[in-house]
Scaffold this motif. Structure first.
Motif, PDB file in Angstrom:
ATOM      1  N   ARG A  25       0.841  -1.213   0.000  1.00 40.22           N
ATOM      2  CA  ARG A  25       0.000   0.000   0.000  1.00 40.22           C
ATOM      3  C   ARG A  25       0.867   1.250   0.000  1.00 40.22           C
ATOM      4  N   ALA A  28       2.260   1.996  -3.348  1.00 40.79           N
ATOM      5  CA  ALA A  28       1.275   2.556  -4.277  1.00 40.79           C
ATOM      6  C   ALA A  28       1.223   4.076  -4.191  1.00 40.79           C
ATOM      7  N   THR A  29       1.671   4.651  -3.073  1.00 37.68           N
ATOM      8  CA  THR A  29       1.634   6.116  -2.941  1.00 37.68           C
ATOM      9  C   THR A  29       2.834   6.780  -3.612  1.00 37.68           C
ATOM     10  N   ASN A  36      -2.350   7.597 -10.733  1.00 39.80           N
ATOM     11  CA  ASN A  36      -2.976   6.538  -9.949  1.00 39.80           C
ATOM     12  C   ASN A  36      -3.635   7.202  -8.734  1.00 39.80           C
ATOM     13  N   SER A  38      -4.300   6.257  -5.908  1.00 42.11           N
ATOM     14  CA  SER A  38      -3.701   5.944  -4.604  1.00 42.11           C
ATOM     15  C   SER A  38      -2.570   6.914  -4.244  1.00 42.11           C
ATOM     16  N   ASP A  41      -3.746   8.969  -1.358  1.00 48.48           N
ATOM     17  CA  ASP A  41      -4.207   8.303  -0.127  1.00 48.48           C
ATOM     18  C   ASP A  41      -3.726   8.986   1.144  1.00 48.48           C
ATOM     19  N   LYS A  55     -10.291  10.924  -0.175  1.00 48.29           N
ATOM     20  CA  LYS A  55     -11.247  10.098  -0.913  1.00 48.29           C
ATOM     21  C   LYS A  55     -12.611   9.996  -0.239  1.00 48.29           C
TER      22      LYS A  55
END
Length: 184
Positions: A25, A28-29, A36, A38, A41, A55
């Protein structure tokens, strides 16, 4: 007695799995050059006095490969979202059209890609440390169960096998993210 040990082993595996999932996770940032959702996030917006994840106050879409579009559910939050993006460590200037905010991701330079790979490697080391901490705690708990020495040794070996498995998963995820960053 071994029932407790089996339960402990399953618990250890679950914790190690969560460590790897958290790392993925986090990966992904880190942006790779493609937009993307993410990436956003970590951004929290001051929404009516409460720090709220972005979000939860807006929809995030990817209209183009290099662009994110953020449309707040409540138009009054537009300025707060813009402010939160400006104050974040994203380094992307928000462009408001009165309805939503566009974030255009510039192409990554070779030097920036290398910096991001170093950041990924640092995060990876943190993930490995987390897995090893679970192993250490698991070993301590296993020793407290008071199992016969040969049985305990078998369980400690099982914990080490789990550790090796999850460290390899961390390495694989790291390599995948690094390759993604370095591919132009």
């Amino acid at each position: 007695m071994t029932e407790q040990a089996d339960m402990l082993l399953m618990e250890i595996e679950e914790k190690m799995e969560k460590c790897v999932q958290a790392l993925v996770r986090d990966f992904a940032t880190i942006r790779t050059g493609r937009a993307n959702p993410s990436l956003l996030d970590r951004i929290h917006v001051n929404y009516y006095g409460a720090e709220t994840p972005l979000k939860q106050v807006a929809s995030i879409s990817v209209p183009e490969a290099q662009q994110l579009y953020i449309k707040p559910f409540d138009k009054s939050a537009l300025k707060d979202i813009e402010k939160a993006i400006n104050e974040s460590d994203l380094g992307l200037p928000p462009s408001s059209d009165g309805v939503g905010i566009r974030l255009t991701l510039p192409a990554l330079t070779g030097e920036r890609r290398k910096q991001l790979v170093k950041e990924v490697e640092k995060m990876s080391e943190g993930g490995k440390v987390a897995v090893r901490n679970v192993r250490r705690d698991g070993n301590d708990q296993m020793k407290k169960l008071g199992l016969p020495e040969d049985v305990e040794t078998g369980y400690l070996e099982d914990i080490q096998k789990l550790t090796d498995k999850f460290i390899k998963l961390v390495d694989d995820a790291t390599k995948s993210k690094s390759d993604d960053l370095l591919s132009v």
